[in-house]
Design an enzyme around this catalytic site. Structure first.
Site, PDB file in Angstrom:
ATOM      1  N   ARG A  26     -21.330  30.297  21.803  1.00  0.00           N
ATOM      2  CA  ARG A  26     -21.691  28.875  21.929  1.00  0.00           C
ATOM      3  C   ARG A  26     -20.618  27.950  21.377  1.00  0.00           C
ATOM      4  NH1 ARG A  26     -27.269  27.582  23.338  1.00  0.00           N
ATOM      5  NH2 ARG A  26     -27.992  29.449  24.379  1.00  0.00           N
ATOM      6  N   ARG A  30     -22.712  21.764  22.103  1.00  0.00           N
ATOM      7  CA  ARG A  30     -23.129  20.554  21.403  1.00  0.00           C
ATOM      8  C   ARG A  30     -22.477  20.289  20.059  1.00  0.00           C
ATOM      9  NH1 ARG A  30     -29.192  21.856  21.874  1.00  0.00           N
ATOM     10  NH2 ARG A  30     -28.159  23.878  21.699  1.00  0.00           N
ATOM     11  N   ARG A  39     -20.966  15.258  28.803  1.00  0.00           N
ATOM     12  CA  ARG A  39     -22.249  15.632  29.374  1.00  0.00           C
ATOM     13  C   ARG A  39     -23.177  14.426  29.639  1.00  0.00           C
ATOM     14  NH1 ARG A  39     -25.569  19.617  28.671  1.00  0.00           N
ATOM     15  NH2 ARG A  39     -26.870  18.183  29.813  1.00  0.00           N
ATOM     16  N   ASP A  75     -24.854  29.156  31.980  1.00  0.00           N
ATOM     17  CA  ASP A  75     -26.068  29.533  31.266  1.00  0.00           C
ATOM     18  C   ASP A  75     -26.632  30.790  31.898  1.00  0.00           C
ATOM     19  OD1 ASP A  75     -28.008  28.478  29.066  1.00  0.00           O
ATOM     20  OD2 ASP A  75     -29.271  29.233  30.663  1.00  0.00           O
ATOM     21  N   TYR A 154     -37.844  34.529  29.621  1.00  0.00           N
ATOM     22  CA  TYR A 154     -38.051  33.140  30.066  1.00  0.00           C
ATOM     23  C   TYR A 154     -38.886  33.066  31.333  1.00  0.00           C
ATOM     24  CZ  TYR A 154     -34.530  31.769  26.676  1.00  0.00           C
ATOM     25  OH  TYR A 154     -33.853  31.552  25.507  1.00  0.00           O
TER      26      TYR A 154
END
Ligand code: 1CP
Length: 348
Positions: A26, A30, A39, A75, A154
């Site tokens: 990652r 962010r 973004r 992703d 998920y």
């Protein structure tokens, strides 16, 4: 130095290079202000499928931190979107599916989609990877995919969950439906990995982030064979890293019967202990505790040095975190870790 002879690829393959490579799970995302800026106004999955944008976001942490690898900005649910599954990534939450896949009928409907659809729709992925590889000039790009169980966690739930109860229940309640779902997810992941390798990725990482929620016997019987299938086609072409969180109770199984070159270890188990469980013939990646990123530098520095010392028990070691960069991490701390690792040589 080209990407094939890079420090990273050599370490993954088992040669201990002159200095230990480092990158961060990652690292694109962010924690970087330049990412947050780019973004604005673009939904996550749209950003992933915009070749110029995905390429730029992939390159940002390489420029800023001087890490030894890029990880492709995408992703784990992107291949499902490419297969035509209705999925969105909700800010602050994660992947959410319009129609959870819970019954045999749901599984039958989903698995009627030909996984080759993923390869056919993956042009933006191949284009983004191509741009990144050209720009990186010898720094390797790591491609990735979600492992079948983590994707199912998920898909069966319909969104993020803590214990992934529905996916874990399906493999026992209806092993046949589970087998068909996980087998299909393995082929979807394989297509996604293949597209990235075709376009120039130098290594791949299979993320089975939530495998640690499984009983070891369930992992062996219902999960590992499908994960192995996901990497089967690419493993002759590039080194394969296999990572999960909380997989200590069955860490050796993460080697997938020798199909994996490197096992990613989370922060819970010291690397020398991990190497004792894993045995010879595999490299390790990890395992700085993400919580320590907030500690005063001398505390973090001592921890990174300890991680590197314990990593010497393995045939080769790639420094990383034990899981992803927390979004509120001070990026300067990551740069400082890279400088520290680079200042150390792999041999005493
Ligand atoms: O709003 C935003 O900015 C989206 C946040 C975000 C980002 C930056 C998500 C949503 N995914 C990503 C990118 C991403 N996802 C990468 C990029 C490359 C890099 O590492 O720098 C990678 C490798 C992933 C893979 C991924 N997605 C995993 C496996 C890795 C891991 O951290 O364990 C998982 C579990 C996901 C699901 C997911 N996607 C996004 C979120 C917030 C989540 C987790 C949701 C949850 O907690 O269940």
């Amino acid at each position: 130095m080209d990407a094939v002879t890079s420090l990273l690829v050599r370490a993954y393959r088992g040669d201990r290079p002159e200095r230990t490579p480092v990158w961060f799970m990652r690292q694109a995302g962010r924690s970087l202000p330049e990412y947050r800026e780019l973004r604005v106004g673009t939904r996550m999955l749209d950003a992933c499928l915009d070749p110029a944008l995905a390429a730029e976001i992939t390159l940002q942490p390489v420029r800023r931190h001087g890490v030894d690898a890029a990880i492709f900005f995408s992703d784990i649910v992107v291949p499902l979107r490419l297969a035509g599954v209705a999925v969105e990534i909700e800010p602050g939450r994660g992947p959410v599916f319009e129609s959870p896949v819970r019954t045999r009928e749901d599984v039958a409907k989903l698995t009627a989609i030909d996984p080759a659809e993923v390869a056919a729709a993956a042009a933006p992925v191949r284009e983004a990877v191509g741009i990144v590889v050209d720009e990186l000039g010898g720094i390797p790009l790591i491609g990735f995919a979600g492992a079948p169980f983590t994707l199912a966690a998920y898909l069966v739930e319909g969104g993020p969950s803590k214990e992934h109860l529905r996916a874990r229940a399906m493999m026992h309640a209806d092993p046949d439906a589970w087998g068909r779902l996980a087998g299909w997810l393995a082929r979807v992941a394989a297509e996604f990995l293949g597209a990235q390798v075709d376009a120039g990725a130098s290594a791949v990482q299979l993320f089975d982030s939530w495998a640690g929620s499984l009983l070891p016997s369930a992992y062996r019987a219902h999960v590992a064979p499908h994960s192995r299938e996901a990497i089967e086609a690419v493993r002759a072409r590039v080194p394969v890293v296999h990572f999960g969180v909380g997989t200590g109770p069955f860490l050796a199984d993460m080697r997938l019967d020798g199909a994996v070159d490197t096992v990613g270890v989370d922060w819970r188990m010291p690397l020398d202990a991990a190497v004792r469980q894993l045995g010879a013939g595999v490299s390790v990646q990890g395992n700085i505790d993400p919580a320590l990123l907030r500690a005063p530098w001398p505390v973090l520095e001592a921890h990174v040095r300890d991680v590197m010392r314990r990593g010497r028990a393995a045939r080769a070691h790639v420094v990383n975190l034990g899981h992803g960069v927390p979004p509120d991490t001070d990026p300067g701390v990551l740069t400082r870790i890279v400088e520290l690792v680079h200042a150390e040589t792999a041999d005493p």
